[in-house]
Design an enzyme around this catalytic site. Sequence first.
Site: not given
Length: 716
Positions: A392, A395, A422-423, A514, A597
């Site tokens: 993270c 980001k 929003d999350d 992938s 979170d």
Amino acid sequence: MPSLTRDIVLLGGGHAHALVLRMALMEPIKGARLTVINPGPTAPYSGMLPGHVAGHYTRDELQIDLVRLCRAAGARLVLGHATGIDRAAQVVRVSTANGEREIGYDIASVDVGVTSEMPGLEGFAEHGTPAKPLDTFADRWDSFVQAVEPGEKAPVVVIGAGVAGVELAMAARHRLIQAGAEPQVHVIDAAEALPGLGGSARARIFEELRNQQVWVVENTPVTRLIEGAVVLEGGREVPARFVIGAGGARPHDWLTETGLALESGYIKVGADLRSLTDKAIFAVGDCAHFTPDPRPKAGVYAVRAAGVLLENLRRVVAGNPKLRRFKPQSDYLKLISLGDKSAIGEKWGVALAGPRVWKLKNRIDQNFMKKFTDLPSMAEEAGGEQALCAGCGAKIAPAALKQALKALPPPERDDVLSLPGDDAAVLAMEGDWQVITTDHLRGFTEDLALMARIAAVHALGDVWAMGARPQAALATVNLPRMAPQMQARSLEEILSAASEVFRAEGAELVGGHSAMGAEVILGFTVTGLRTAYPVGLEGAKAGDALILTKPIGTGTILAGEMQGKARGAWVSGALESMAKPQGAAAKLLRSAHAMTDVTGFGLAGHLAAICEASGVGAALKLEAVPLLPGAAELATQGVRSTLWPDNRGAAAGRIILPAPLPPEAALLFDPQTAGGLLAAVSAGRASALIKELRDLGFEAARIGQVVEGEPLITLR
């Protein structure tokens, strides 16, 4: 052509493998992906163990930090015990903290050492401590010494009167005297003591043992161990509060199931260090039997073999059939510690003793360890620039993201109930609400299975935070260029590990996408269901308690690892925390008034989001915020994630900070990967919830409370 074509798996972090990694750091094995499998993040250097037992070296001084070494060498480290090799399938079976797994190889090398466990000796498992593995022994010895009171009698028995046993006996006596105790040390052997030493060296050591009143009992087997004593053949009981198993070092039992040619349980190798049975497997160190010229089990031979092993690995990967031959030295300088800072040296039958010999031994040992402490960091490789953090920490800055999201129009569909930013998206369904979220991470560990577990836990975070039941997941996998068989191995590791996480939480991994690219990127799109309306950011009420389910500090520790400043134990602890699912915690917190979170924008950023959405403030108790081991130390050194400045800048005007900023406060802006759940709950339920969370194994803490007023965070 693919940049990676062969998998080389090194089983064990022994001296030879550690040196292979150190040398490969300077000149990598072209086309090879190196994987190291070891039970822990460090590997102890046996040559300094007696000095540690005697109190001359700290625990850290005798540990090779495999996390730092593998990072510098570009190798991946898998923490776990090797339990077998399936040669037909070319996979190594490994037992890890997250369960059993298999790791494929094209070439494998075994350097797992030996064990001093004595399963055949009655009572040893309950009352004895094997000298190997060294980590367990050092832990128990340190605890024993700390528990001994000044002036107290401290009987110690060492089983095994070889050089190692005698060294440990004298070292134990010295340490106990320094602790103010009254040592009573016995060394016991079923055969003759100090076999293999020259006559003059043996005589001088016996004289030293007599002078130190370390009692040697030869030609007398130990029949069993009981509480407080060792029982000898004939019934004599020798008092013992600490029993060290230093005799009968033997190979690991699982080697007998490999089908490889063995000599008394040790892998038989030829002059090229390859197994006589399987040319894809090498073996070095104490677990190997060098068939052309059998040698004693001594670390000096493993050190000498490292260069030959590395060159032969290069040649096999390059397709060169002509391998180098290992020629061990006929004799070597034996340096034996005498407890205090004195030692005896013996070679070719000539012996010298005294403090100068100990200084020579210390210099040799320190120079060896220096090879593994003086390692380049990623910043040095980048010319001093801090490399972009992964996880993270990579980001987009919160201010830039917020500005971009403003351009998105609100949804026009009635069944889409969330807003841009929003999350997770909330979708109205008949009788249920569905949430959908997506998260992707730049790779920060070369262990793809562990990375997949963390990425899965991270992606589930928004679903858990909304109190929803995980439903389904789609994977997005980006791998560096590699040969097709390595692609298959890598994808299998990733998908198997991720599927385990999702299934344990009631969801299914149903597909995905992938690709190949410059680096590893893993992510998942996850859906979840909830009968009641999902928990959001907007329901926090004044008086609510704030609960955090995991400690913070992952971004700082990962940045510290990239800079070569984080200890391996800190890194492994952070990875373990990130890989811990939170489904059980989310179930307990489903009735929270507000929840999120804690991820890339840090604890301060995510708490500020709750405050703004709910129209309340928050009082944060800084000392109550749980921190990962090592996070505060690194923050004190000024270690910061590359996203940290943006996170702090985004919090300007939303949090009142002390000046100067203490390290613990700096960690409030640390970007978290797979971080904890932050919940606002009724104050009356907080204590009970925290107890239940801790009973489930979460390091949960009450870190503050919601207060009336402007959406501002204050520290208390």
